[in-house]
Design a protein around this motif. Structure first.
Motif, PDB file in Angstrom:
ATOM      1  N   LEU A  99       0.841  -1.195   0.000  1.00 26.36           N
ATOM      2  CA  LEU A  99       0.000   0.000   0.000  1.00 26.36           C
ATOM      3  C   LEU A  99       0.879   1.249   0.000  1.00 26.36           C
ATOM      4  O   LEU A  99       0.708   2.162  -0.807  1.00 26.36           O
ATOM      5  CB  LEU A  99      -0.921  -0.007   1.226  1.00 26.36           C
ATOM      6  CG  LEU A  99      -1.794   1.241   1.362  1.00 26.36           C
ATOM      7  CD1 LEU A  99      -2.854   1.257   0.275  1.00 26.36           C
ATOM      8  CD2 LEU A  99      -2.440   1.318   2.742  1.00 26.36           C
ATOM      9  N   GLY A 143       2.484   1.749  -3.262  1.00 29.83           N
ATOM     10  CA  GLY A 143       1.533   2.254  -4.245  1.00 29.83           C
ATOM     11  C   GLY A 143       1.260   3.730  -4.070  1.00 29.83           C
ATOM     12  O   GLY A 143       1.144   4.483  -5.028  1.00 29.83           O
ATOM     13  N   LEU A 144       1.185   4.152  -2.794  1.00 28.25           N
ATOM     14  CA  LEU A 144       0.909   5.557  -2.509  1.00 28.25           C
ATOM     15  C   LEU A 144       2.095   6.438  -2.904  1.00 28.25           C
ATOM     16  O   LEU A 144       1.925   7.556  -3.390  1.00 28.25           O
ATOM     17  CB  LEU A 144       0.619   5.745  -1.016  1.00 28.25           C
ATOM     18  CG  LEU A 144      -0.680   5.155  -0.476  1.00 28.25           C
ATOM     19  CD1 LEU A 144      -0.764   5.352   1.032  1.00 28.25           C
ATOM     20  CD2 LEU A 144      -1.886   5.793  -1.150  1.00 28.25           C
ATOM     21  N   LEU A 145       3.305   5.913  -2.676  1.00 25.29           N
ATOM     22  CA  LEU A 145       4.493   6.756  -2.764  1.00 25.29           C
ATOM     23  C   LEU A 145       5.106   6.834  -4.165  1.00 25.29           C
ATOM     24  O   LEU A 145       5.672   7.857  -4.542  1.00 25.29           O
ATOM     25  CB  LEU A 145       5.543   6.215  -1.786  1.00 25.29           C
ATOM     26  CG  LEU A 145       6.306   7.273  -1.021  1.00 25.29           C
ATOM     27  CD1 LEU A 145       5.347   8.133  -0.221  1.00 25.29           C
ATOM     28  CD2 LEU A 145       7.314   6.605  -0.094  1.00 25.29           C
ATOM     29  N   PRO A 200       4.083   7.055  -7.435  1.00 28.05           N
ATOM     30  CA  PRO A 200       3.789   8.149  -8.374  1.00 28.05           C
ATOM     31  C   PRO A 200       4.239   9.511  -7.842  1.00 28.05           C
ATOM     32  O   PRO A 200       4.758  10.334  -8.602  1.00 28.05           O
ATOM     33  CB  PRO A 200       2.260   8.125  -8.508  1.00 28.05           C
ATOM     34  CG  PRO A 200       1.830   6.851  -7.911  1.00 28.05           C
ATOM     35  CD  PRO A 200       2.857   6.425  -6.936  1.00 28.05           C
ATOM     36  N   LEU A 201       4.105   9.704  -6.523  1.00 24.92           N
ATOM     37  CA  LEU A 201       4.576  10.962  -5.934  1.00 24.92           C
ATOM     38  C   LEU A 201       6.069  11.132  -6.156  1.00 24.92           C
ATOM     39  O   LEU A 201       6.534  12.214  -6.539  1.00 24.92           O
ATOM     40  CB  LEU A 201       4.295  10.960  -4.431  1.00 24.92           C
ATOM     41  CG  LEU A 201       2.957  11.533  -3.988  1.00 24.92           C
ATOM     42  CD1 LEU A 201       2.860  11.485  -2.477  1.00 24.92           C
ATOM     43  CD2 LEU A 201       2.821  12.969  -4.478  1.00 24.92           C
ATOM     44  N   THR A 261      -4.246   3.472  -6.304  1.00 22.63           N
ATOM     45  CA  THR A 261      -3.468   3.797  -5.099  1.00 22.63           C
ATOM     46  C   THR A 261      -2.591   5.003  -5.353  1.00 22.63           C
ATOM     47  O   THR A 261      -2.437   5.861  -4.474  1.00 22.63           O
ATOM     48  CB  THR A 261      -2.559   2.624  -4.664  1.00 22.63           C
ATOM     49  OG1 THR A 261      -2.737   1.543  -5.560  1.00 22.63           O
ATOM     50  CG2 THR A 261      -2.834   2.213  -3.248  1.00 22.63           C
ATOM     51  N   GLY A 262      -2.017   5.068  -6.558  1.00 23.06           N
ATOM     52  CA  GLY A 262      -1.175   6.206  -6.891  1.00 23.06           C
ATOM     53  C   GLY A 262      -1.960   7.503  -6.807  1.00 23.06           C
ATOM     54  O   GLY A 262      -1.495   8.488  -6.215  1.00 23.06           O
ATOM     55  N   VAL A 304      -4.653   8.037  -5.093  1.00 19.27           N
ATOM     56  CA  VAL A 304      -4.932   8.292  -3.678  1.00 19.27           C
ATOM     57  C   VAL A 304      -3.718   8.932  -3.013  1.00 19.27           C
ATOM     58  O   VAL A 304      -3.847   9.887  -2.233  1.00 19.27           O
ATOM     59  CB  VAL A 304      -5.320   6.981  -2.959  1.00 19.27           C
ATOM     60  CG1 VAL A 304      -5.395   7.207  -1.460  1.00 19.27           C
ATOM     61  CG2 VAL A 304      -6.628   6.449  -3.491  1.00 19.27           C
ATOM     62  N   GLY A 305      -2.521   8.430  -3.347  1.00 19.12           N
ATOM     63  CA  GLY A 305      -1.291   9.001  -2.789  1.00 19.12           C
ATOM     64  C   GLY A 305      -1.170  10.476  -3.116  1.00 19.12           C
ATOM     65  O   GLY A 305      -0.874  11.307  -2.244  1.00 19.12           O
ATOM     66  N   VAL A 306      -1.414  10.822  -4.390  1.00 18.58           N
ATOM     67  CA  VAL A 306      -1.301  12.223  -4.802  1.00 18.58           C
ATOM     68  C   VAL A 306      -2.343  13.070  -4.068  1.00 18.58           C
ATOM     69  O   VAL A 306      -2.040  14.162  -3.563  1.00 18.58           O
ATOM     70  CB  VAL A 306      -1.464  12.350  -6.338  1.00 18.58           C
ATOM     71  CG1 VAL A 306      -1.515  13.804  -6.746  1.00 18.58           C
ATOM     72  CG2 VAL A 306      -0.320  11.639  -7.040  1.00 18.58           C
ATOM     73  N   LEU A 336      -3.799  12.436  -1.179  1.00 15.56           N
ATOM     74  CA  LEU A 336      -3.392  12.548   0.227  1.00 15.56           C
ATOM     75  C   LEU A 336      -2.352  13.655   0.393  1.00 15.56           C
ATOM     76  O   LEU A 336      -2.408  14.452   1.329  1.00 15.56           O
ATOM     77  CB  LEU A 336      -2.798  11.226   0.712  1.00 15.56           C
ATOM     78  CG  LEU A 336      -3.788  10.199   1.260  1.00 15.56           C
ATOM     79  CD1 LEU A 336      -3.040   8.951   1.717  1.00 15.56           C
ATOM     80  CD2 LEU A 336      -4.555  10.809   2.426  1.00 15.56           C
ATOM     81  N   PHE A 337      -1.404  13.681  -0.545  1.00 14.66           N
ATOM     82  CA  PHE A 337      -0.369  14.699  -0.483  1.00 14.66           C
ATOM     83  C   PHE A 337      -0.971  16.102  -0.566  1.00 14.66           C
ATOM     84  O   PHE A 337      -0.626  17.004   0.222  1.00 14.66           O
ATOM     85  CB  PHE A 337       0.624  14.476  -1.623  1.00 14.66           C
ATOM     86  CG  PHE A 337       1.615  15.595  -1.789  1.00 14.66           C
ATOM     87  CD1 PHE A 337       2.678  15.727  -0.905  1.00 14.66           C
ATOM     88  CD2 PHE A 337       1.481  16.517  -2.815  1.00 14.66           C
ATOM     89  CE1 PHE A 337       3.586  16.764  -1.040  1.00 14.66           C
ATOM     90  CE2 PHE A 337       2.388  17.555  -2.960  1.00 14.66           C
ATOM     91  CZ  PHE A 337       3.440  17.675  -2.069  1.00 14.66           C
TER      92      PHE A 337
END
Ligand SMILES: Nc1ncnc2c1ncn2[C@@H]1O[C@H](COP(=O)(O)OP(=O)(O)OP(=O)(O)O)[C@@H](O)[C@H]1O
Ligand SMILES: [Mg+2]
Lengths: 268, 253, 277
Positions: free
Chosen positions: A106, A109-111, A113-114, B14-15, B17-19, B21-22
């Motif tokens: 998870l 996945g979140l990190l 693309p950032l 998820t990607g 969602v990550g953006v 969240l940021f």
């Protein structure tokens, strides 16, 4: 295997002149580009008759450094120290983030693309932003260096953790190894060579970005020597600071390369 | 490892969602002043960007910066590629081209700026620093790419009696293209860094200039807007070069 | 039929259509320098002749220097001892005149060219005007018709290998060098490729030197089989293969064929010979 036949050490030439010449030839083969640039610069100054405020000749820059060795050495060491501290912090944070991403799908996945977006951020654009957040001093310089070394460390450690010898992950899983053991004995060792690549990439730009930040902050290190000299139109001293900065960044890069080579020799 | 359409869609989600969240985090930190006065809310930054009276300013700045970036990028590519060819086709020069490039790269850009201003003038200095940054990356990508020829392919060309030029044209150059394309992608942020830095030294226009002005006038949302603009330029160029890289590595890899 | 086994002390009488040797090795040796102190003796004292139009196969244990011999003939390595000539000149001259065809275990197709362009590559390197008809004919000959526009990545391993063979034949080379060209293939495909190569070769009769690990392959394809010892490699046995050409795959079922295979296998692994029937 055959016994070796007639391998002799490279003969040291009896004629010292020829020996000097061979050193000179090797030097020219290596640095002809730099020699041409410096020569063109010196010649251009001589021909165009610029005064030293606009463009001092390279020889007087050398003279400046030689006569103010203490000042340059102190500022240089300060810059080098800040670059090293920032790199260490950035690489630690990057590695921790990479381990978290390795551990949790998870989180990864979140990190991911950032991180991709952040690699596109021109680092210098962050200098004024971070300066406003942390203050116009050495902390901002360290933070900039840390930010810049964070991403290579995150990306390379991440790919290293996943670059396992074929079959080994299955072996560990079959034997019921805990996640911690997998990390400790499998993933981390596999990541070390990749981590060294990140260190080399980070080291190459650490000194350079530290100097940029110091230049913008104007409080410490070679960057501030440079900016003060520039403000008082002392171009010779400004270029002296540049010369020392160049030498230090080359040293930092060479240190990182040899560290990488040592680790790679041990690891393979 | 699981892959396939399902997990691909999940990754995208998820990607995203990550953006998001940021962005939320950005807003919250700004709204509650968790990072002090220097951190504006996302909405205040977007407000600045969406102010019609500022469009003209933004447009002029972005146009100037994009122009410098593109000119510097092309110039840096031509120089880096050409210099790498020089070292490759005349191997005696290779040590020298390697060393020269490394030394040029090791000189801090701020140190070169005064020289560049003397030589090229204030307006062209961003282009020059951008070109130098791109030069280094393209030189390295090209020269390592030209050496990346598969040994058996090299043997094949030798046994078929290929001359130096044919070996370069039909083997080394195509084999180098994936590496060159990767270098071009890496060079995008470097190009922007060079351009913005050059603009700090007093270019008449550009996003970098906008940053300096906003910083000196304590216009925090304006400062962040300028940073966002530079990121937008960089991201769109990255997207374009990623496409090229993808195509080239597929076609020539 | 009789089997001619000759001791390798002197250069062999030439087996082939014409009397001029296409490939001649005279006491050739090759050492590889590992570092300042150590070197490997890869090949020692190898003398052999390959006559014009002959098909010679080399067998030998892994690491005995088969590829090294082939590479020296292809001008890819220099011998450290002895002399080596190809078509009466040096290998380098022969390569520069574009008179060699070569195929390796690795197909070595260029990934950025289509199959057609890959097969046509020797025209480019020889600065000859491309003859699309000949290229198409060769692609057809190796059974790849319809795949001209495909890229190597889109083909199976066996198909890539066939394209590599077609490329090796393109210029009607005076010398064809094959280093385990089918080594990476499965047994069935390999057998099939052997049959095809035999058919093609029987039409063209190009002087050919084949390096292989498969005794069957060597016996089925060659006029003469050379067996080499372990490192440093030298010739320990030469066997003439008497079957008529063109050879039908049924040859492989004959008693003579099995005799030859057994004899060569025995020469390759002499220690196993004690308990064998
Ligand atoms: N470039 C090289 N540098 C050093 N040693 C080499 C080199 N090429 C070959 N050798 C050595 O020479 C010996 C012969 O190698 P070669 O490749 O000719 O063997 P081979 O008979 O083709 O083996 P295989 O059947 O496994 O392909 C080996 O011991 C190898 O280690
Ligand atoms: Mg071999």
């Amino acid at each position: 295997m055959e016994p070796e036949q007639g391998v002799t050490a490279e003969p040291i030439d009896a004629n010292p002149l020829r020996w000097l010449y061979s050193i000179f030839a090797r030097f020219v083969a290596r640095f002809w580009g730099v020699i041409i640039i410096l020569g063109a610069w010196q010649a251009w100054v001589l021909i165009s008759g610029y005064n030293a405020i606009v463009l001092p000749p390279p020889l007087s820059v050398l003279h400046q450094v030689a006569t103010n060795l203490g000042l340059f050495a102190f500022a240089g060491l300060q810059t080098l120290a800040v670059a090293i501290i920032g790199t260490v912090i950035g690489m630690l944070l990057g590695s921790v983030a990479a381990i978290l991403a390795w551990y949790s799908r998870l989180f990864s996945g979140l990190l991911t693309p950032l991180a991709l977006i952040f690699t596109a951020v021109p680092a210098v654009a962050l200098v004024p932003v971070i300066a406003r957040l942390l203050g116009y001093d050495i902390r901002t310089v360290i933070a900039i260096v840390a930010v810049i070394s964070f991403f290579p460390s995150f990306v390379f450690t991440g790919s290293g953790l996943r670059a396992l010898p074929p079959g080994s992950a299955d072996l560990f899983r079959v034997n019921g190894a805990s996640t911690w053991m997998q990390l400790r004995y499998l993933a981390l060792p596999a990541a070390v060579p990749h981590w060294m690549v990140a260190l080399r990439l980070g080291a190459a730009s650490a000194v350079l970005s530290a100097i940029i930040a110091e230049f913008a902050m104007g409080t410490s290190g070679l960057g501030s020597v440079f900016s003060e000299a520039r403000d008082s139109f002392d171009m010779t001293r400004a270029l002296g600071a540049s010369l020392v900065a160049t030498i230090i960044s080359v040293i930092g890069f060479l240190l990182a390369i040899s560290a990488e080579r040592i680790v790679r020799d041990r690891w393979d | 490892m699981n892959s396939g359409d399902g997990s691909m869609a999940k990754n995208l989600l998820t990607g995203a969602v990550g953006v998001i969240l940021f962005l939320v985090l950005w807003q919250v930190i700004g709204a509650y002043r968790l990072a002090g006065m220097g951190w504006p809310t996302l909405t205040s930054v977007l407000d600045v960007l969406a102010t019609p009276s500022r469009f003209g300013t933004f447009q002029r700045a972005v146009t100037a910066t994009v122009r410098s970036v593109l000119l510097g990028y092309v110039a840096g590519f031509v120089m880096g590629f050409g210099f790498a060819l020089l070292g490759h086709l005349w191997p005696r020069l290779k040590v020298g081209t390697d060393q020269t490039t490394a030394v040029i790269h090791a000189i801090p850009a701020i140190a070169l700026a005064p020289l560049l201003i003397v030589f090229f003038g204030l307006a062209a200095t961003p282009i020059a620093i951008c070109a130098l940054n791109v030069f280094f990356l393209v030189y390295n990508a090209t020269s390592s790419g030209l050496l990346s020829v598969n040994n058996t392919h090299g043997d094949l060309f030798t046994a078929y009696g290929a001359n130096r030029y044919d070996r370069f044209r039909w083997l080394e150059l195509p084999a180098a293209l994936p590496s060159i394309a990767a270098g071009l992608k890496l060079a995008v942020p470097a190009a922007l860094i060079g351009t913005i830095l050059g603009e700090w030294f007093g270019a008449p226009q550009g996003v970098g200039l906008l940053m300096v002005a906003a910083m000196q006038n304590f216009q925090i949302p304006m400062l962040w807007s300028a940073v966002l603009l530079s990121v937008a330029i960089s991201l769109s160029m990255m997207a374009l070069t990623s496409l090229i890289e993808h195509y080239v590595s597929h076609r020539f890899g | 039929m009789s089997v001619a086994s000759i001791q390798p002390t002197a250069p062999e009488p030439i087996i082939g259509t014409a009397g001029i040797p296409a490939i001649n090795l005279d006491r050739v040796g090759k050492n590889f320098r590992l570092d300042a102190r150590r070197e490997v003796k890869a090949v020692s004292d190898v003398s052999m002749n390959v006559g014009k139009g002959a098909f010679v196969a080399i067998l030998g244990p892994s690491g005995c220097g088969k590829s090294t011999i082939l590479r020296m003939i292809a001008s890819l390595d220099e011998p450290t001892k002895g002399t080596l000539s190809v078509l009466g000149t040096t290998p380098a001259d022969c390569a520069a005149n574009h008179r060699m065809g070569i195929a390796f275990q690795d197909h070595a197709l260029l990934p950025w060219l289509t199959i057609f362009d890959n097969v046509a590559l020797p025209y480019r390197l020889a600065h000859l005007k491309a003859d699309p008809g000949r290229v198409a004919q060769l692609i057809d000959l190796v059974g790849l018709a319809g795949f001209e526009k495909a890229r190597p990545k889109q083909l199976s391993g066996g198909m890539r290998q066939r394209a590599a063979i077609a490329r090796a034949l393109l210029l009607n080379p005076d010398v064809l060098l094959l280093d385990e060209p089918f080594g990476a293939l499965d047994a069935v495909t390999r057998r099939q490729m052997n049959v095809e190569l035999q058919r093609i070769w029987s039409e063209q009769r190009t002087t050919t030197l084949l390096v292989t690990h498969s005794v069957d392959e060597a016996v089925f394809l060659a006029d003469r089989v050379i067996v080499m010892s372990g490192r440093p490699g030298h010739i320990i046995r030469e066997v003439a293969i008497p079957f008529e050409r063109p050879r039908h795959p049924d040859v492989m079922r004959t008693v003579e064929f099995h005799h030859l295979v057994n004899e060569l296998t025995e020469a390759l692994h002499p220690t196993e010979g004690t308990g064998a029937p």
